[in-house]
Design a protein around this motif. Structure first.
Motif, short mmCIF file in Angstrom:
data_model
loop_
_atom_site.label_atom_id
_atom_site.label_comp_id
_atom_site.label_asym_id
_atom_site.label_seq_id
_atom_site.Cartn_x
_atom_site.Cartn_y
_atom_site.Cartn_z
N CYS B 9 0.83 -1.22 0.00
CA CYS B 9 0.00 0.00 0.00
C CYS B 9 0.85 1.26 0.00
O CYS B 9 0.41 2.31 -0.43
CB CYS B 9 -0.86 0.11 1.26
SG CYS B 9 -1.90 -1.25 1.61
N GLY B 10 2.03 1.15 0.59
CA GLY B 10 2.87 2.33 0.76
C GLY B 10 2.46 3.20 1.93
O GLY B 10 3.03 4.26 2.13
N VAL B 11 1.47 2.78 2.72
CA VAL B 11 1.03 3.60 3.85
C VAL B 11 1.77 3.19 5.12
O VAL B 11 2.25 2.07 5.25
CB VAL B 11 -0.49 3.50 4.09
CG1 VAL B 11 -1.25 3.96 2.88
CG2 VAL B 11 -0.89 2.08 4.47
N MET B 12 1.86 4.13 6.05
CA MET B 12 2.43 3.84 7.35
C MET B 12 1.33 3.20 8.19
O MET B 12 0.34 3.85 8.52
CB MET B 12 2.94 5.12 8.02
CG MET B 12 4.04 5.82 7.24
SD MET B 12 5.45 4.76 6.86
CE MET B 12 6.21 4.59 8.47
N ALA B 13 1.50 1.93 8.49
CA ALA B 13 0.44 1.19 9.18
C ALA B 13 0.82 1.00 10.64
O ALA B 13 1.90 0.52 10.96
CB ALA B 13 0.20 -0.15 8.52
N ASP B 14 -0.09 1.38 11.48
CA ASP B 14 0.07 1.24 12.91
C ASP B 14 0.04 -0.25 13.28
O ASP B 14 -0.59 -1.05 12.60
CB ASP B 14 -1.12 1.98 13.51
CG ASP B 14 -1.14 1.96 15.00
OD1 ASP B 14 -0.89 3.02 15.57
OD2 ASP B 14 -1.41 0.90 15.58
N GLU B 15 0.73 -0.58 14.33
CA GLU B 15 0.77 -1.98 14.80
C GLU B 15 -0.63 -2.60 14.93
O GLU B 15 -0.83 -3.78 14.67
CB GLU B 15 1.48 -1.99 16.15
CG GLU B 15 1.76 -3.34 16.72
CD GLU B 15 2.49 -3.21 18.07
OE1 GLU B 15 3.15 -2.18 18.30
OE2 GLU B 15 2.38 -4.14 18.86
N THR B 16 -1.60 -1.80 15.34
CA THR B 16 -2.95 -2.33 15.57
C THR B 16 -3.70 -2.59 14.27
O THR B 16 -4.78 -3.16 14.28
CB THR B 16 -3.77 -1.38 16.44
OG1 THR B 16 -3.82 -0.11 15.80
CG2 THR B 16 -3.16 -1.22 17.81
N GLU B 17 -3.14 -2.14 13.14
CA GLU B 17 -3.73 -2.46 11.83
C GLU B 17 -3.15 -3.76 11.30
O GLU B 17 -3.57 -4.25 10.25
CB GLU B 17 -3.39 -1.36 10.82
CG GLU B 17 -4.47 -0.37 10.55
CD GLU B 17 -4.03 0.65 9.51
OE1 GLU B 17 -3.67 0.25 8.41
OE2 GLU B 17 -4.04 1.85 9.83
N LEU B 18 -2.14 -4.27 11.97
CA LEU B 18 -1.38 -5.41 11.46
C LEU B 18 -1.57 -6.62 12.35
O LEU B 18 -1.98 -6.51 13.50
CB LEU B 18 0.12 -5.06 11.42
CG LEU B 18 0.50 -3.77 10.69
CD1 LEU B 18 1.94 -3.40 11.01
CD2 LEU B 18 0.33 -3.92 9.20
N VAL B 19 -1.24 -7.77 11.81
CA VAL B 19 -1.24 -9.00 12.59
C VAL B 19 0.17 -9.59 12.51
O VAL B 19 0.71 -9.72 11.41
CB VAL B 19 -2.27 -10.00 12.03
CG1 VAL B 19 -2.07 -11.36 12.62
CG2 VAL B 19 -3.68 -9.51 12.30
#
Lengths: 188, 109
Positions: B9-19
Protein backbone atom coordinates in the motif's frame (compact mmCIF):
# COMPACT_ATOMS: atom_id res chain seq x y z
CA UNK A 1 -36.98 -9.63 -7.98
CA UNK A 2 -36.78 -8.66 -4.32
CA UNK A 3 -36.04 -5.11 -3.24
CA UNK A 4 -32.45 -4.40 -2.20
CA UNK A 5 -32.24 -3.43 1.46
CA UNK A 6 -29.23 -1.76 3.04
CA UNK A 7 -28.05 -2.77 6.49
CA UNK A 8 -29.33 0.33 8.32
CA UNK A 9 -31.82 1.88 5.95
CA UNK A 10 -32.03 5.60 6.51
CA UNK A 11 -30.20 5.69 9.84
CA UNK A 12 -28.72 9.11 10.54
CA UNK A 13 -27.30 11.16 13.36
CA UNK A 14 -26.75 14.90 13.56
CA UNK A 15 -23.87 15.66 15.86
CA UNK A 16 -21.05 18.13 15.26
CA UNK A 17 -20.74 16.07 12.09
CA UNK A 18 -23.53 14.32 10.25
CA UNK A 19 -23.52 10.52 10.00
CA UNK A 20 -25.82 8.90 7.43
CA UNK A 21 -26.27 5.30 6.36
CA UNK A 22 -26.32 5.27 2.56
CA UNK A 23 -28.83 3.42 0.38
CA UNK A 24 -27.72 0.26 -1.48
CA UNK A 25 -25.02 0.80 -4.07
CA UNK A 26 -23.60 -1.56 -6.65
CA UNK A 27 -20.19 -2.98 -5.73
CA UNK A 28 -18.21 -5.34 -7.92
CA UNK A 29 -14.92 -6.84 -6.84
CA UNK A 30 -12.34 -7.42 -9.57
CA UNK A 31 -9.23 -9.46 -8.86
CA UNK A 32 -6.42 -10.05 -11.30
CA UNK A 33 -3.08 -8.80 -12.54
CA UNK A 34 -3.28 -4.99 -12.89
CA UNK A 35 -0.30 -5.04 -15.25
CA UNK A 36 -2.15 -7.15 -17.80
CA UNK A 37 -3.40 -5.20 -20.82
CA UNK A 38 -6.50 -7.39 -20.98
CA UNK A 39 -7.60 -6.42 -17.47
CA UNK A 40 -6.89 -2.74 -18.04
CA UNK A 41 -8.86 -2.74 -21.30
CA UNK A 42 -11.74 -4.69 -19.77
CA UNK A 43 -12.08 -2.27 -16.87
CA UNK A 44 -11.87 0.74 -19.16
CA UNK A 45 -14.54 -0.53 -21.53
CA UNK A 46 -16.95 -1.90 -18.90
CA UNK A 47 -16.69 0.91 -16.35
CA UNK A 48 -15.25 3.78 -18.34
CA UNK A 49 -12.44 4.49 -15.87
CA UNK A 50 -8.81 3.38 -15.81
CA UNK A 51 -7.33 1.14 -13.15
CA UNK A 52 -6.34 3.51 -10.32
CA UNK A 53 -2.85 3.78 -8.89
CA UNK A 54 -1.90 2.29 -5.54
CA UNK A 55 -4.17 3.49 -2.73
CA UNK A 56 -6.29 5.70 -4.98
CA UNK A 57 -9.92 5.91 -6.03
CA UNK A 58 -11.02 7.29 -9.42
CA UNK A 59 -14.49 8.70 -10.04
CA UNK A 60 -16.49 8.55 -13.28
CA UNK A 61 -20.07 9.41 -14.10
CA UNK A 62 -22.06 7.53 -11.48
CA UNK A 63 -19.20 5.08 -11.08
CA UNK A 64 -15.92 4.82 -9.23
CA UNK A 65 -13.04 2.38 -9.03
CA UNK A 66 -10.99 1.91 -5.89
CA UNK A 67 -7.63 0.20 -5.42
CA UNK A 68 -8.06 -2.19 -2.50
CA UNK A 69 -4.89 -4.29 -2.69
CA UNK A 70 -2.19 -5.15 -5.26
CA UNK A 71 -4.60 -7.54 -6.98
CA UNK A 72 -8.04 -6.30 -5.97
CA UNK A 73 -10.23 -3.50 -7.28
CA UNK A 74 -13.68 -2.39 -6.19
CA UNK A 75 -16.04 -0.97 -8.78
CA UNK A 76 -18.83 1.24 -7.42
CA UNK A 77 -21.90 1.83 -9.59
CA UNK A 78 -25.66 2.15 -9.41
CA UNK A 79 -27.27 -0.92 -7.88
CA UNK A 80 -29.21 -1.61 -11.08
CA UNK A 81 -26.11 -1.35 -13.26
CA UNK A 82 -24.32 -4.27 -11.60
CA UNK A 83 -25.47 -7.14 -13.89
CA UNK A 84 -24.39 -5.24 -17.00
CA UNK A 85 -20.97 -4.38 -15.57
CA UNK A 86 -20.37 -7.89 -14.23
CA UNK A 87 -21.28 -9.51 -17.55
CA UNK A 88 -19.22 -6.97 -19.46
CA UNK A 89 -16.17 -7.60 -17.31
CA UNK A 90 -16.59 -11.37 -17.24
CA UNK A 91 -16.87 -11.55 -21.03
CA UNK A 92 -13.86 -9.32 -21.54
CA UNK A 93 -11.82 -11.34 -19.02
CA UNK A 94 -12.97 -14.79 -20.16
CA UNK A 95 -9.46 -15.77 -21.29
CA UNK A 96 -7.63 -14.00 -18.45
CA UNK A 97 -6.84 -15.26 -14.96
CA UNK A 98 -9.20 -12.90 -13.16
CA UNK A 99 -12.24 -12.84 -10.91
CA UNK A 100 -15.33 -10.63 -11.12
CA UNK A 101 -18.02 -10.93 -8.44
CA UNK A 102 -21.06 -8.88 -7.46
CA UNK A 103 -20.57 -8.05 -3.78
CA UNK A 104 -23.13 -5.24 -3.55
CA UNK A 105 -24.83 -6.70 -0.50
CA UNK A 106 -21.66 -7.62 1.37
CA UNK A 107 -20.87 -4.17 2.69
CA UNK A 108 -22.47 -1.13 4.30
CA UNK A 109 -21.73 2.46 3.33
CA UNK A 110 -21.86 5.59 5.46
CA UNK A 111 -21.46 9.26 4.70
CA UNK A 112 -19.85 11.42 7.35
CA UNK A 113 -19.91 15.13 6.67
CA UNK A 114 -19.41 18.42 8.40
CA UNK A 115 -16.65 20.92 9.06
CA UNK A 116 -14.98 18.79 11.75
CA UNK A 117 -15.44 15.48 9.96
CA UNK A 118 -11.74 14.62 10.22
CA UNK A 119 -12.02 14.68 14.00
CA UNK A 120 -14.73 12.05 13.94
CA UNK A 121 -12.47 9.75 11.93
CA UNK A 122 -9.33 10.56 13.89
CA UNK A 123 -11.00 9.40 17.10
CA UNK A 124 -11.60 5.97 15.61
CA UNK A 125 -8.66 5.11 13.37
CA UNK A 126 -4.87 4.98 13.77
CA UNK A 127 -4.51 6.14 10.15
CA UNK A 128 -3.28 9.64 9.35
CA UNK A 129 -6.45 11.52 8.41
CA UNK A 130 -4.83 14.93 7.96
CA UNK A 131 -5.57 16.70 4.65
CA UNK A 132 -2.03 15.91 3.45
CA UNK A 133 -2.40 12.17 3.88
CA UNK A 134 -6.11 11.64 3.24
CA UNK A 135 -6.97 14.12 0.51
CA UNK A 136 -9.28 13.80 -2.47
CA UNK A 137 -8.72 10.63 -4.49
CA UNK A 138 -7.14 8.63 -1.65
CA UNK A 139 -8.82 5.51 -0.33
CA UNK A 140 -7.40 4.40 2.99
CA UNK A 141 -8.14 0.92 4.23
CA UNK A 142 -7.65 0.85 7.95
CA UNK A 143 -9.64 0.05 11.03
CA UNK A 144 -12.37 2.00 12.82
CA UNK A 145 -12.14 1.03 16.48
CA UNK A 146 -12.19 -2.78 16.27
CA UNK A 147 -13.25 -3.47 12.68
CA UNK A 148 -11.68 -2.99 9.22
CA UNK A 149 -13.05 -0.17 7.08
CA UNK A 150 -12.28 1.91 4.02
CA UNK A 151 -12.38 5.71 4.05
CA UNK A 152 -12.30 8.16 1.17
CA UNK A 153 -13.22 11.78 0.50
CA UNK A 154 -16.26 12.50 -1.62
CA UNK A 155 -16.28 16.25 -1.39
CA UNK A 156 -15.21 19.24 0.65
CA UNK A 157 -15.49 18.04 4.28
CA UNK A 158 -17.37 14.85 3.40
CA UNK A 159 -16.15 11.27 3.62
CA UNK A 160 -17.62 7.92 2.77
CA UNK A 161 -16.94 4.92 4.97
CA UNK A 162 -17.21 1.32 3.82
CA UNK A 163 -17.38 -1.63 6.20
CA UNK A 164 -18.66 -5.17 6.20
CA UNK A 165 -22.42 -5.41 6.44
CA UNK A 166 -22.26 -7.58 9.56
CA UNK A 167 -20.62 -4.75 11.53
CA UNK A 168 -22.78 -1.93 10.12
CA UNK A 169 -24.57 -1.25 13.41
CA UNK A 170 -21.27 -1.21 15.28
CA UNK A 171 -19.69 1.25 12.83
CA UNK A 172 -22.76 3.50 12.90
CA UNK A 173 -22.70 3.52 16.70
CA UNK A 174 -19.01 4.40 16.99
CA UNK A 175 -19.31 7.12 14.34
CA UNK A 176 -22.27 8.48 16.26
CA UNK A 177 -20.35 8.40 19.52
CA UNK A 178 -17.40 10.18 17.95
CA UNK A 179 -19.68 12.91 16.59
CA UNK A 180 -21.59 13.69 19.78
CA UNK A 181 -21.98 17.47 20.21
CA UNK A 182 -19.57 18.86 22.76
CA UNK A 183 -16.88 16.28 22.03
CA UNK A 184 -15.08 18.40 19.44
CA UNK A 185 -11.31 18.39 19.89
CA UNK A 186 -10.43 21.26 17.58
CA UNK A 187 -7.26 19.67 16.25
CA UNK A 188 -7.85 19.89 12.50
CA UNK B 1 3.93 1.44 19.29
CA UNK B 2 5.38 -0.04 16.14
CA UNK B 3 4.60 1.71 12.87
CA UNK B 4 5.55 -0.20 9.73
CA UNK B 5 5.35 0.91 6.12
CA UNK B 6 3.32 -1.61 4.13
CA UNK B 7 5.39 -2.32 1.00
CA UNK B 8 2.22 -2.93 -1.03
CA UNK B 9 0.00 0.00 0.00
CA UNK B 10 2.87 2.33 0.76
CA UNK B 11 1.03 3.60 3.85
CA UNK B 12 2.43 3.84 7.35
CA UNK B 13 0.44 1.19 9.18
CA UNK B 14 0.07 1.24 12.91
CA UNK B 15 0.77 -1.98 14.80
CA UNK B 16 -2.95 -2.33 15.57
CA UNK B 17 -3.73 -2.46 11.83
CA UNK B 18 -1.38 -5.41 11.46
CA UNK B 19 -1.24 -9.00 12.59
CA UNK B 20 2.12 -10.48 13.59
CA UNK B 21 3.16 -13.64 11.77
CA UNK B 22 6.23 -14.74 13.70
CA UNK B 23 9.75 -15.26 12.47
CA UNK B 24 10.56 -14.66 8.80
CA UNK B 25 12.47 -16.80 6.30
CA UNK B 26 11.74 -20.19 7.89
CA UNK B 27 12.84 -23.10 5.73
CA UNK B 28 10.25 -25.85 5.65
CA UNK B 29 11.31 -29.38 6.52
CA UNK B 30 8.52 -31.60 5.31
CA UNK B 31 8.02 -35.29 4.49
CA UNK B 32 11.28 -37.17 4.17
CA UNK B 33 13.22 -34.87 6.47
CA UNK B 34 14.86 -36.07 9.66
CA UNK B 35 13.02 -35.76 12.95
CA UNK B 36 15.58 -33.22 14.15
CA UNK B 37 15.04 -30.99 11.10
CA UNK B 38 11.29 -31.23 11.43
CA UNK B 39 11.42 -30.40 15.12
CA UNK B 40 13.60 -27.39 14.35
CA UNK B 41 11.23 -26.21 11.64
CA UNK B 42 8.24 -26.48 13.95
CA UNK B 43 9.62 -25.25 17.23
CA UNK B 44 13.07 -23.67 17.14
CA UNK B 45 12.95 -19.89 16.84
CA UNK B 46 15.36 -17.05 17.21
CA UNK B 47 14.94 -14.85 20.28
CA UNK B 48 17.47 -12.15 19.54
CA UNK B 49 18.35 -9.06 21.50
CA UNK B 50 18.83 -6.76 18.52
CA UNK B 51 18.28 -7.31 14.81
CA UNK B 52 15.27 -9.48 14.01
CA UNK B 53 13.29 -10.42 10.91
CA UNK B 54 9.55 -10.90 11.19
CA UNK B 55 6.47 -11.54 9.09
CA UNK B 56 3.50 -9.21 9.37
CA UNK B 57 0.13 -9.08 7.67
CA UNK B 58 -1.64 -5.84 6.80
CA UNK B 59 -4.90 -7.31 7.97
CA UNK B 60 -7.01 -4.15 8.25
CA UNK B 61 -5.59 -2.83 4.99
CA UNK B 62 -4.61 -4.64 1.81
CA UNK B 63 -4.50 -8.02 3.57
CA UNK B 64 -1.04 -8.93 2.23
CA UNK B 65 1.84 -10.54 4.07
CA UNK B 66 5.16 -8.72 4.19
CA UNK B 67 8.49 -8.86 6.00
CA UNK B 68 9.98 -6.38 8.42
CA UNK B 69 13.52 -6.01 9.77
CA UNK B 70 13.69 -4.31 13.13
CA UNK B 71 15.60 -4.08 16.37
CA UNK B 72 13.97 -5.81 19.33
CA UNK B 73 15.76 -3.54 21.80
CA UNK B 74 15.01 -0.08 20.42
CA UNK B 75 12.04 -0.95 18.15
CA UNK B 76 13.94 0.80 15.36
CA UNK B 77 12.65 -0.39 11.99
CA UNK B 78 15.37 -0.97 9.38
CA UNK B 79 12.93 -1.59 6.56
CA UNK B 80 10.01 -3.60 5.23
CA UNK B 81 9.91 -5.65 2.05
CA UNK B 82 7.46 -7.86 0.14
CA UNK B 83 7.04 -11.49 1.09
CA UNK B 84 8.01 -12.90 -2.33
CA UNK B 85 11.62 -13.53 -1.26
CA UNK B 86 13.43 -16.37 0.48
CA UNK B 87 16.06 -14.25 2.19
CA UNK B 88 16.51 -10.61 3.26
CA UNK B 89 17.19 -8.40 0.21
CA UNK B 90 20.56 -6.71 -0.16
CA UNK B 91 19.34 -3.17 0.48
CA UNK B 92 17.78 -4.21 3.78
CA UNK B 93 21.01 -5.91 4.86
CA UNK B 94 22.98 -2.80 3.93
CA UNK B 95 20.56 -0.60 5.87
CA UNK B 96 21.08 -2.78 8.93
CA UNK B 97 24.86 -2.86 8.48
CA UNK B 98 25.01 0.91 8.41
CA UNK B 99 23.28 1.09 11.80
CA UNK B 100 24.34 -2.16 13.48
CA UNK B 101 27.83 -3.01 12.12
CA UNK B 102 28.71 -6.65 12.61
CA UNK B 103 25.11 -7.83 13.05
CA UNK B 104 24.11 -11.39 12.36
CA UNK B 105 20.83 -13.29 12.40
CA UNK B 106 20.74 -17.02 11.71
CA UNK B 107 22.99 -17.52 8.67
CA UNK B 108 22.62 -13.92 7.46
CA UNK B 109 24.97 -11.08 8.20
Amino acid sequence: MSEPVSALAGARFDGFAKVEALPPRGMVTVRGDFESAALQAAVRSAVGIDVPETGRVLFGVGTAIAWLSPDELMVFCAYDAVPEIVVGLQNALADTHALVVDVSDARALFRVSGLDVREVLAKLTPADVSPNALGPGVLRRTRLAQVPAGIWMTGESAFEVMCFRSVAQYVFDILKGAAIPGSEVGYF
Amino acid sequence: MLILRCPYCGVMADETELVPGGEAHLKRSGPGSSDDDFEGYLFHRENPKGVHFERWRHSAGCGKWFHAARCTVTLEVFGTYPAQVTEPPQEIREAISSKRPGWSWREYE
